[in-house]
Design a protein around this motif. Structure first.
Motif, PDB file in Angstrom:
ATOM      1  N   GLU A 581      21.761  28.804  40.827  1.00 37.39           N
ATOM      2  CA  GLU A 581      21.541  27.292  40.342  1.00 37.39           C
ATOM      3  C   GLU A 581      22.138  26.583  41.413  1.00 37.39           C
ATOM      4  N   THR A 582      22.866  26.474  42.262  1.00 35.47           N
ATOM      5  CA  THR A 582      23.531  25.704  43.261  1.00 35.47           C
ATOM      6  C   THR A 582      23.085  26.292  44.669  1.00 35.47           C
ATOM      7  N   GLY A 583      22.611  27.291  45.039  1.00 34.36           N
ATOM      8  CA  GLY A 583      22.420  27.767  46.171  1.00 34.36           C
ATOM      9  C   GLY A 583      23.807  28.169  47.229  1.00 34.36           C
ATOM     10  N   ALA A 584      24.814  28.240  46.224  1.00 31.30           N
ATOM     11  CA  ALA A 584      25.950  28.708  46.887  1.00 31.30           C
ATOM     12  C   ALA A 584      25.953  30.110  47.422  1.00 31.30           C
ATOM     13  N   ASN A 585      26.936  30.279  48.354  1.00 36.01           N
ATOM     14  CA  ASN A 585      27.209  31.693  48.978  1.00 36.01           C
ATOM     15  C   ASN A 585      28.292  32.369  48.094  1.00 36.01           C
ATOM     16  N   LEU A 586      28.046  33.689  48.112  1.00 30.36           N
ATOM     17  CA  LEU A 586      28.800  34.614  47.412  1.00 30.36           C
ATOM     18  C   LEU A 586      29.841  35.406  48.134  1.00 30.36           C
ATOM     19  N   PHE A 587      31.006  35.217  48.015  1.00 33.81           N
ATOM     20  CA  PHE A 587      32.222  36.070  48.794  1.00 33.81           C
ATOM     21  C   PHE A 587      32.732  36.958  47.768  1.00 33.81           C
ATOM     22  N   ASP A 588      32.824  38.177  47.993  1.00 32.38           N
ATOM     23  CA  ASP A 588      33.446  39.047  47.067  1.00 32.38           C
ATOM     24  C   ASP A 588      34.850  39.655  47.589  1.00 32.38           C
ATOM     25  N   LEU A 589      35.886  39.158  46.919  1.00 30.36           N
ATOM     26  CA  LEU A 589      37.030  39.482  47.196  1.00 30.36           C
ATOM     27  C   LEU A 589      38.042  40.453  46.004  1.00 30.36           C
ATOM     28  N   SER A 590      37.123  41.355  45.644  1.00 30.49           N
ATOM     29  CA  SER A 590      37.515  42.158  44.438  1.00 30.49           C
ATOM     30  C   SER A 590      38.495  43.032  44.870  1.00 30.49           C
ATOM     31  N   PRO A 591      39.375  43.712  44.275  1.00 24.67           N
ATOM     32  CA  PRO A 591      40.083  44.654  45.036  1.00 24.67           C
ATOM     33  C   PRO A 591      39.497  45.929  45.374  1.00 24.67           C
ATOM     34  N   LEU A 592      38.495  46.289  44.459  1.00 24.74           N
ATOM     35  CA  LEU A 592      37.705  47.527  44.978  1.00 24.74           C
ATOM     36  C   LEU A 592      36.907  47.246  45.981  1.00 24.74           C
ATOM     37  N   ASN A 593      36.503  46.176  46.377  1.00 25.03           N
ATOM     38  CA  ASN A 593      35.600  45.686  47.501  1.00 25.03           C
ATOM     39  C   ASN A 593      36.417  45.448  48.821  1.00 25.03           C
ATOM     40  N   THR A 594      37.884  45.068  48.606  1.00 27.32           N
ATOM     41  CA  THR A 594      38.488  44.832  49.765  1.00 27.32           C
ATOM     42  C   THR A 594      39.358  46.060  50.242  1.00 27.32           C
ATOM     43  N   ASP A 627      37.517  42.247  38.485  1.00 32.80           N
ATOM     44  CA  ASP A 627      38.819  43.098  37.820  1.00 32.80           C
ATOM     45  C   ASP A 627      40.081  42.194  38.485  1.00 32.80           C
ATOM     46  N   ALA A 628      40.109  41.114  38.151  1.00 29.14           N
ATOM     47  CA  ALA A 628      41.196  40.291  38.662  1.00 29.14           C
ATOM     48  C   ALA A 628      42.543  40.730  38.044  1.00 29.14           C
ATOM     49  N   GLU A 629      42.616  41.379  36.939  1.00 27.57           N
ATOM     50  CA  GLU A 629      43.894  41.741  36.384  1.00 27.57           C
ATOM     51  C   GLU A 629      44.513  42.868  36.900  1.00 27.57           C
ATOM     52  N   LYS A 630      43.892  43.478  37.870  1.00 31.36           N
ATOM     53  CA  LYS A 630      44.598  44.481  38.653  1.00 31.36           C
ATOM     54  C   LYS A 630      45.466  44.162  39.508  1.00 31.36           C
ATOM     55  N   MET A 631      45.398  42.713  40.155  1.00 38.51           N
ATOM     56  CA  MET A 631      46.181  42.172  41.017  1.00 38.51           C
ATOM     57  C   MET A 631      47.738  42.195  40.309  1.00 38.51           C
ATOM     58  N   PHE A 632      47.711  42.154  39.100  1.00 38.19           N
ATOM     59  CA  PHE A 632      48.998  41.875  38.203  1.00 38.19           C
ATOM     60  C   PHE A 632      49.546  43.039  37.447  1.00 38.19           C
ATOM     61  N   TYR A 633      48.989  44.271  38.168  1.00 39.67           N
ATOM     62  CA  TYR A 633      49.669  45.572  37.467  1.00 39.67           C
ATOM     63  C   TYR A 633      51.227  45.435  37.742  1.00 39.67           C
ATOM     64  N   LEU A 643      43.553  51.797  46.559  1.00 37.75           N
ATOM     65  CA  LEU A 643      43.065  50.706  46.556  1.00 37.75           C
ATOM     66  C   LEU A 643      43.800  49.200  46.920  1.00 37.75           C
ATOM     67  N   ASP A 644      45.099  49.752  46.688  1.00 37.31           N
ATOM     68  CA  ASP A 644      46.206  48.441  46.673  1.00 37.31           C
ATOM     69  C   ASP A 644      45.714  47.222  45.881  1.00 37.31           C
ATOM     70  N   PRO A 645      45.554  47.213  44.669  1.00 33.84           N
ATOM     71  CA  PRO A 645      44.911  46.045  44.118  1.00 33.84           C
ATOM     72  C   PRO A 645      45.711  45.066  44.056  1.00 33.84           C
ATOM     73  N   LYS A 646      47.146  45.116  44.382  1.00 35.17           N
ATOM     74  CA  LYS A 646      48.277  43.966  44.358  1.00 35.17           C
ATOM     75  C   LYS A 646      48.075  43.442  45.673  1.00 35.17           C
ATOM     76  N   ARG A 647      47.234  43.515  46.368  1.00 39.20           N
ATOM     77  CA  ARG A 647      47.243  43.064  47.916  1.00 39.20           C
ATOM     78  C   ARG A 647      46.914  41.550  47.950  1.00 39.20           C
ATOM     79  N   LEU A 648      46.180  41.089  47.067  1.00 35.66           N
ATOM     80  CA  LEU A 648      46.067  39.809  47.159  1.00 35.66           C
ATOM     81  C   LEU A 648      46.722  38.974  46.190  1.00 35.66           C
TER      82      LEU A 648
END
Length: 671
Positions: A581-594, A627-633, A643-648
């Motif tokens: 809707e806004t023409g925005a770029n999508l950056f994926d910083l999910s734990p599984l993707n990084t 899956d943002a909750e994985k950063m707070f395990y 995966l090191d989900p707490k990295r970010l």
């Protein structure tokens, strides 16, 4: 519809906006409201009425072709969007909820729940279509390049002895021979059946006929039942008639007309831009000399009047104070000299007060504030958009409302209006040049007078105030200063951090309005938000600020959005819809993707630096963390340790603070 219709629609919207501004900016400030329910009703009424104006102005801006009208409408439209967001923010603070139910307001205004839907301005995409198309093409080319250059993984070969190879060949050959023998046996059995078949009797023929009739009658009956069911659904209004599923000729004509109107908008805007350049150059050549001469004569006259009134030549106003613009104010020389002297005295006396005075003053102010809060009740928060709306409404009333456009059938630009606007710009440019010349001339006059008197020359140059030597904010080091934007984009695409959003719209997230919201709240039950409520909140908090720079800068800031819910409810779809809707770029910083990308602290810093740099240069942008909750395990499960989900986690504050026109969406799943 014709341009006259859209002009009338604009007039109606402006009349309603004028009424709202009269209510919101009364001559006598309204008394504070102590009843929270009454105050919320007032907010809700304003909110719904502003949405209706928003809807009308968006439609007008999309179809009006007059370039100067479009600029006025755009400013008012941005102001209305910002005011809607401000009212929403106030309602959230008063009700402590993101979702509101205004059935009674809709009933009073004779509106339907559809009228509460937040319209998404089409200019978010259309006004920057060329830029977005180039960006999309670039991402597509990079993705194709990555697919071509991506080498397939080498096959793992295992050593094998001669005996093992012979054994495998024997197994395969025996299997082939077995399949061949089975096929020959099947053919032999079929031949035997053919020879043994006798002529069927009468009973067998009748049995076969009955079987065929059963199948055929069943098929016909099922077909009739389906037709009857479809007709019943169409009659009840629960299904659409097939003849209405295809666009009718009237719709096709309307769509063609809208496309033609948009092409006219582009054409008229290009003509307007060319005319602005031509008229500006013409004014500078024709009227520039006269403007300069008139200014100099007025300034010289002011010099003489000041000398006659005070006995000495005045000091020339600084450029920071407006230069000679102060001279042309409606004041006599004596008043102007007194004003300049008072300002200098105020600057010299502007010293920091002692700690004791500050403390006493602070206590007094605090006491006053407490008393005011006790007496105040509920008041509307100050608005950053009402002044802009007032200016836009005044422009419409003064110029466009009563303008006769009978001769401007094609809705081309007004040359006289361009001249009026650009005269001020040219005058400001010439004023700067005149100020430099007249400062020099004033210095020469003072020098000549002082020589005649036999006195020493006095320099009129004032000492500039030294800038306070405070600690300068340390700039972040650019880790990728030697890389181009295209190179950074290519690397992010290769790493899967920059993705192309799916082609979905917010309207595809279908869901109805919650009709029992008010009833449940009256029973002290908090209703579950409907999908329509989710669409509204995302439109207000994500799409409008990302689409409009003015709204993003002035409206209440929403740094990040948390989408929580079980799997399959459409969280990912909403993120992609916001980008579309806004023409925005999508950056994926999910734990599984990084996971496994840019290892180490330096690698993480480089990854975030690249993402933020590209997001800043290619605005608007959305940073998505699935899956943002994985950063707070508290304790990372064994299967997710790699995966090191707490990295970010430590960098989450930096991720949520995206400057410029950016936003972050966190996707949290409840299992």
């Amino acid at each position: 519809m014709s341009q006259r219709t859209y002009n009338q629609l604009w007039t109606d919207a402006q009349l309603e906006l004028g009424r709202l501004l009269t209510e919101e900016l009364p001559t006598v400030p309204p008394r504070p409201e102590k009843d929270r329910v009454v105050f919320f009703q007032r907010l809700a009424m304003l909110y719904v009425r502003y949405i209706q104006i928003f809807r009308q102005l968006e439609k007008v801006y999309d179809q009006v072709v007059h370039p100067q009208k479009r600029r006025v409408i755009r400013a008012i439209l941005d102001g209305v969007m910002g005011r809607v967001l401000e009212l929403k923010n106030e309602m959230v603070e008063k009700e402590f909820s993101e979702y509101h139910y205004m059935d009674d307001v809709l009933h009073d205004l004779k509106l339907t729940p559809v009228d509460l839907e937040i319209p998404i301005p089409r200019y978010f995409i259309s006004d920057r279509s060329k830029e977005f198309q180039e960006r999309k093409t670039m991402l597509t080319d990079i993705l194709k390049l990555v697919e071509v250059t991506e080498s397939p993984e080498p096959l793992m070969t295992k050593g094998m002895s001669h005996e093992e190879a012979i054994k495998i060949l024997q197994v395969v050959e025996r299997a082939r021979q077995g399949r061949l023998r089975a096929k020959l046996n099947e053919e032999s059995r079929n031949m035997n059946r053919m020879y043994k078949t006798k002529d069927p009797g009468t009973a067998a023929i009748e049995l076969a006929t009955v079987c065929i009739q059963k199948v055929w009658r069943g098929y016909i009956q099922r077909k009739r039942a389906k037709i009857a069911r479809d007709e019943e659904m169409i009659f009840l209004g629960m299904a659409m008639d097939p003849k209405y599923q295809l666009p009718c000729p009237a719709e096709i004509t309307a769509q063609t007309s809208e496309a033609c109107t948009r092409s006219k908008q582009v054409e008229h805007n290009e003509d307007y831009q060319k005319s602005v350049v031509a008229v500006t150059n013409q004014l500078r050549d024709v009227e520039g000399h006269d403007m300069s001469k008139t200014m100099k004569d007025q300034i010289r006259q002011w010099f003489i009047e000041c000398r006659d009134a005070t006995g000495s030549f005045p000091d020339y106003p600084d450029e920071e104070d407006g230069g000679s613009a102060l001279i042309f104010a409606e004041k006599n020389p004596q008043q102007l000299m007194e004003e300049i002297a008072a300002k200098e005295e105020e600057d010299s006396n502007n010293k920091p007060k002692g700690k004791e005075e500050k403390k006493e003053k602070g206590k007094k102010d605090k006491g006053k504030d407490d008393e005011e809060e006790e007496e105040a009740g509920l008041k509307m928060l100050p608005s950053a958009f009402l002044s802009d709306l007032e200016v836009g409404n005044k422009t419409f009333v003064d110029f466009w409302q009563t303008r006769n456009e009978s001769r401007n059938f094609n809705q081309r630009h007004e040359v006289e209006l361009i001249k009026e606007e650009n005269r001020k710009v040219i005058e400001a440019e010439i004023r700067v040049q005149v100020d430099e010349q007249m400062r020099q001339e004033l210095a020469e006059w003072k020098l000549a007078v002082d020589k005649d008197k036999g006195g020493k020359t006095k320099g009129n140059a004032k000492k500039k105030k030294g800038s306070k030597s405070g600690k300068k904010k340390k700039k972040d080091k650019d880790l990728t200063a030697d890389r181009t934007l295209e190179y950074l984009c290519q690397e992010l695409v290769e790493q899967g951090l920059l993705k192309q959003a799916n082609n979905v719209r917010l309207q595809d997230y279908m869901g109805d309005y919650s009709y029992l919201g008010t009833t449940l709240r009256q029973s002290d039950i908090e209703p579950m938000p409907s999908l329509s409520d989710v669409r509204q909140v995302l439109s207000l908090y994500a799409i409008l600020p990302l689409g409009s720079q003015v709204v993003h800068e002035k409206a209440p800031l929403i740094k990040a959005i948390l989408l929580a819910g079980p799997a399959g409810v459409g969280k990912k779809m909403l993120v992609h819809a916001i980008c579309q809707e806004t023409g925005a770029n999508l950056f994926d910083l999910s734990p599984l993707n990084t996971a496994g990308k840019y290892p180490g602290k330096s690698g993480l810093a480089m990854m975030l630096h690249m993402v933020f740099k590209v997001a800043r240069l290619m605005q608007p942008s959305v940073i998505w963390i699935e899956d943002a909750e994985k950063m707070f395990y508290k304790k990372v499960p064994k299967e997710e340790k790699e995966l090191d989900p707490k990295r970010l986690k430590k960098r989450l504050a930096q991720v949520s603070q995206v400057d410029q026109r950016g936003g972050s969406c966190s996707d949290c799943r409840n299992h």
